[in-house]
Design a protein around this motif. Structure first.
Motif, PDB file in Angstrom:
ATOM      1  N   VAL A 136      54.123  67.292-108.085  1.00  0.00           N
ATOM      2  CA  VAL A 136      54.580  65.992-107.596  1.00  0.00           C
ATOM      3  C   VAL A 136      54.290  65.914-106.099  1.00  0.00           C
ATOM      4  O   VAL A 136      54.501  66.885-105.368  1.00  0.00           O
ATOM      5  N   ILE A 137      53.804  64.766-105.632  1.00  0.00           N
ATOM      6  CA  ILE A 137      53.604  64.522-104.210  1.00  0.00           C
ATOM      7  C   ILE A 137      54.505  63.363-103.798  1.00  0.00           C
ATOM      8  O   ILE A 137      54.505  62.307-104.427  1.00  0.00           O
ATOM      9  N   VAL A 138      55.292  63.569-102.746  1.00  0.00           N
ATOM     10  CA  VAL A 138      56.160  62.532-102.201  1.00  0.00           C
ATOM     11  C   VAL A 138      55.655  62.188-100.808  1.00  0.00           C
ATOM     12  O   VAL A 138      55.602  63.058 -99.933  1.00  0.00           O
ATOM     13  N   TYR A 139      55.281  60.936-100.590  1.00  0.00           N
ATOM     14  CA  TYR A 139      54.691  60.538 -99.311  1.00  0.00           C
ATOM     15  C   TYR A 139      55.028  59.092 -98.993  1.00  0.00           C
ATOM     16  O   TYR A 139      55.701  58.411 -99.788  1.00  0.00           O
TER      17      TYR A 139
ATOM     18  N   THR B 299      55.050  68.657-103.114  1.00  0.00           N
ATOM     19  CA  THR B 299      54.502  68.604-101.763  1.00  0.00           C
ATOM     20  C   THR B 299      54.941  67.306-101.105  1.00  0.00           C
ATOM     21  O   THR B 299      54.744  66.223-101.664  1.00  0.00           O
ATOM     22  N   ALA B 300      55.565  67.408 -99.932  1.00  0.00           N
ATOM     23  CA  ALA B 300      56.019  66.239 -99.172  1.00  0.00           C
ATOM     24  C   ALA B 300      55.105  66.032 -97.971  1.00  0.00           C
ATOM     25  O   ALA B 300      54.628  67.000 -97.380  1.00  0.00           O
ATOM     26  N   SER B 301      54.879  64.787 -97.616  1.00  0.00           N
ATOM     27  CA  SER B 301      53.948  64.503 -96.521  1.00  0.00           C
ATOM     28  C   SER B 301      54.536  64.829 -95.156  1.00  0.00           C
ATOM     29  O   SER B 301      53.851  65.365 -94.293  1.00  0.00           O
ATOM     30  N   PHE B 302      55.817  64.518 -94.935  1.00  0.00           N
ATOM     31  CA  PHE B 302      56.482  64.843 -93.674  1.00  0.00           C
ATOM     32  C   PHE B 302      57.984  64.867 -93.894  1.00  0.00           C
ATOM     33  O   PHE B 302      58.461  64.638 -95.011  1.00  0.00           O
ATOM     34  N   TYR B 303      58.747  65.192 -92.854  1.00  0.00           N
ATOM     35  CA  TYR B 303      60.137  65.571 -93.014  1.00  0.00           C
ATOM     36  C   TYR B 303      61.004  64.609 -93.838  1.00  0.00           C
ATOM     37  O   TYR B 303      61.740  65.068 -94.734  1.00  0.00           O
ATOM     38  N   PRO B 304      61.014  63.299 -93.577  1.00  0.00           N
ATOM     39  CA  PRO B 304      61.903  62.437 -94.367  1.00  0.00           C
ATOM     40  C   PRO B 304      61.655  62.521 -95.874  1.00  0.00           C
ATOM     41  O   PRO B 304      62.591  62.417 -96.667  1.00  0.00           O
TER      42      PRO B 304
ATOM     43  N   GLN C  37      50.263  58.032 -92.519  1.00  0.00           N
ATOM     44  CA  GLN C  37      49.382  59.178 -92.284  1.00  0.00           C
ATOM     45  C   GLN C  37      48.081  58.972 -93.076  1.00  0.00           C
ATOM     46  O   GLN C  37      47.948  59.465 -94.200  1.00  0.00           O
ATOM     47  N   PRO C  38      47.119  58.257 -92.515  1.00  0.00           N
ATOM     48  CA  PRO C  38      45.892  57.926 -93.241  1.00  0.00           C
ATOM     49  C   PRO C  38      45.154  59.122 -93.826  1.00  0.00           C
ATOM     50  O   PRO C  38      44.607  59.028 -94.930  1.00  0.00           O
ATOM     51  N   SER C  39      45.133  60.243 -93.112  1.00  0.00           N
ATOM     52  CA  SER C  39      44.428  61.413 -93.637  1.00  0.00           C
ATOM     53  C   SER C  39      45.110  61.943 -94.898  1.00  0.00           C
ATOM     54  O   SER C  39      44.452  62.439 -95.821  1.00  0.00           O
ATOM     55  N   VAL C  40      46.428  61.827 -94.939  1.00  0.00           N
ATOM     56  CA  VAL C  40      47.179  62.247 -96.124  1.00  0.00           C
ATOM     57  C   VAL C  40      46.901  61.296 -97.286  1.00  0.00           C
ATOM     58  O   VAL C  40      46.686  61.730 -98.426  1.00  0.00           O
ATOM     59  N   ASP C  41      46.899  59.999 -97.009  1.00  0.00           N
ATOM     60  CA  ASP C  41      46.627  59.015 -98.054  1.00  0.00           C
ATOM     61  C   ASP C  41      45.278  59.288 -98.715  1.00  0.00           C
ATOM     62  O   ASP C  41      45.147  59.240 -99.944  1.00  0.00           O
ATOM     63  N   LYS C  42      44.275  59.565 -97.911  1.00  0.00           N
ATOM     64  CA  LYS C  42      42.931  59.820 -98.427  1.00  0.00           C
ATOM     65  C   LYS C  42      42.905  61.072 -99.295  1.00  0.00           C
ATOM     66  O   LYS C  42      42.317  61.083-100.380  1.00  0.00           O
TER      67      LYS C  42
ATOM     68  N   THR D  90      52.533  61.030-108.228  1.00  0.00           N
ATOM     69  CA  THR D  90      52.641  60.762-106.794  1.00  0.00           C
ATOM     70  C   THR D  90      53.685  59.675-106.573  1.00  0.00           C
ATOM     71  O   THR D  90      53.747  58.700-107.324  1.00  0.00           O
ATOM     72  N   VAL D  91      54.505  59.864-105.554  1.00  0.00           N
ATOM     73  CA  VAL D  91      55.597  58.935-105.261  1.00  0.00           C
ATOM     74  C   VAL D  91      55.393  58.356-103.874  1.00  0.00           C
ATOM     75  O   VAL D  91      55.502  59.072-102.873  1.00  0.00           O
ATOM     76  N   ASP D  92      55.087  57.071-103.778  1.00  0.00           N
ATOM     77  CA  ASP D  92      54.901  56.393-102.503  1.00  0.00           C
ATOM     78  C   ASP D  92      56.207  55.718-102.109  1.00  0.00           C
ATOM     79  O   ASP D  92      56.635  54.741-102.732  1.00  0.00           O
TER      80      ASP D  92
END
Length: 327
Positions: free
Chosen positions: A92-95, A44-49, A100-105, A115-117
């Motif tokens: 795996v989460i890539v963010y 799951t990716a948080s947004f396009y990049p 995006q504070p709501s995503v971080d929470k 998780t990959v920050d």
């Protein structure tokens, strides 16, 4: 691979109540840890990049979904119950923490181990108008970009993907994380990472050569997203209203930009595809300047000048060359 952890009963119950039985990006019946639909790693990716990196590096071995749909301004994303449940199902989460504070929470509460920050994979910096600005009234997620310590950015500019060199650094970190989560396909992830880094290195060379000799080094944009790009290639970014592409600039800022435009021989005011062009066109009209698109690449839509990251970045290069009078 590790055995997939069980989804909390409360999460499943809430999803059923909403009629969202098919929540996950992977099959809920698959108990062979790290496998999404068709046995693929569920990312799951948080947004396009972040989505682009996961797709390019993961290739046929990953099933990538994104929380931010095309046309949605990433900073303003508010997660729906279905998306929160989707996070809980990911292998795996890539963010990028802080944008995006709501995503971080939601990620912090998801219980996902891998998780990959992206913000931790390269060095973040502060860039002039990027620092100390927030939505008027403290609304939306941009507030976190302007110095909110809770965001983890501490005033740093999060737009690292607009610098091909930094984006390549992030790509290497994402590749290593996918290999760790799915060691059976580590060799493929390593190969795909190397191929992507090579493309990003070539893109960096194109920008460096294409912007080496220009009539001016200053460009005006609605969104202060291009600080890393400007720094990398010796340019000066002047934002109309800081980090908020929708905010109205103060009269003093408009006057200042008009002065800068005359002094630095600026020809163009840039706007973007996911925000209103009203302010940019008003400033351009009052100053006798042209307008064009400089895309911060926070999402790809049918209005984007290209189908993926590389194509849109090359369109950005063409736009900058034209506006800056490249020779």
């Amino acid at each position: 691979m590790n055995v997939r952890r069980l989804i909390p009963t409360a999460t499943i119950a809430g999803a059923v109540a909403l009629g969202l039985v098919a929540l996950s990006a992977c099959s809920s019946s698959d108990a062979s840890g790290g496998a999404g639909s068709d046995g693929k790693l569920a990312v799951t990716a948080s947004f396009y990049p972040m989505q682009y990196l996961a797709q390019q590096i993961g290739g046929d071995h990953v099933d990538v979904s994104t929380l931010t749909k095309p046309g949605v301004e990433p900073h303003d994303l508010e997660l729906k119950p279905r998306q929160t449940a989707q996070l809980g199902e990911a292998d795996v989460i890539v963010y990028l923490k802080g944008i995006q504070p709501s995503v971080d929470k939601a990620i912090a509460q998801s219980g996902v181990e891998n998780t990959v920050d992206a913000a931790s994979l390269t060095k973040l910096e502060k860039h002039g108008t990027e620092v100390g600005h927030a939505h008027e009234g403290g609304e939306h997620g941009h507030e976190a970009e302007g110095g909110d310590e809770a965001s983890g950015l501490n005033g740093a500019d999060p737009h690292i993907w607009l610098d091909p060199v930094k984006y390549a650094e992030v790509a290497k970190g994402v590749g290593a994380s996918l290999s760790q989560a799915d060691p059976d396909h580590a060799a493929t992830y390593k190969k795909n990472t190397a191929a992507l880094v090579k493309k990003l290195d070539a893109l960096n060379s194109e920008f460096r050569q294409g912007l080496a000799d220009t009539g001016t080094k200053t460009f005006i944009t609605t969104h202060a997203a291009f600080g890393y790009l400007a720094e990398r290639y010796g340019l000066e970014q002047e934002a109309i209203a800081g980090i908020d592409p929708e905010a109205e600039p103060s009269p003093a800022r408009v006057k200042e930009l008009e002065t800068i435009a005359k002094r630095d021989k600026v020809s163009t005011v840039f706007f973007e595809t996911l925000a209103s062009d009203k302010t940019a066109k008003t400033l351009a009209g009052d100053s006798g300047l042209k307008t064009d698109v400089l895309d911060p690449l926070e999402g790809i839509t049918d209005k984007s000048k290209g189908d993926d990251y590389l194509q849109v970045m090359r369109s950005n290069l063409t736009a900058l060359q034209k506006a800056l009078g490249a020779k």
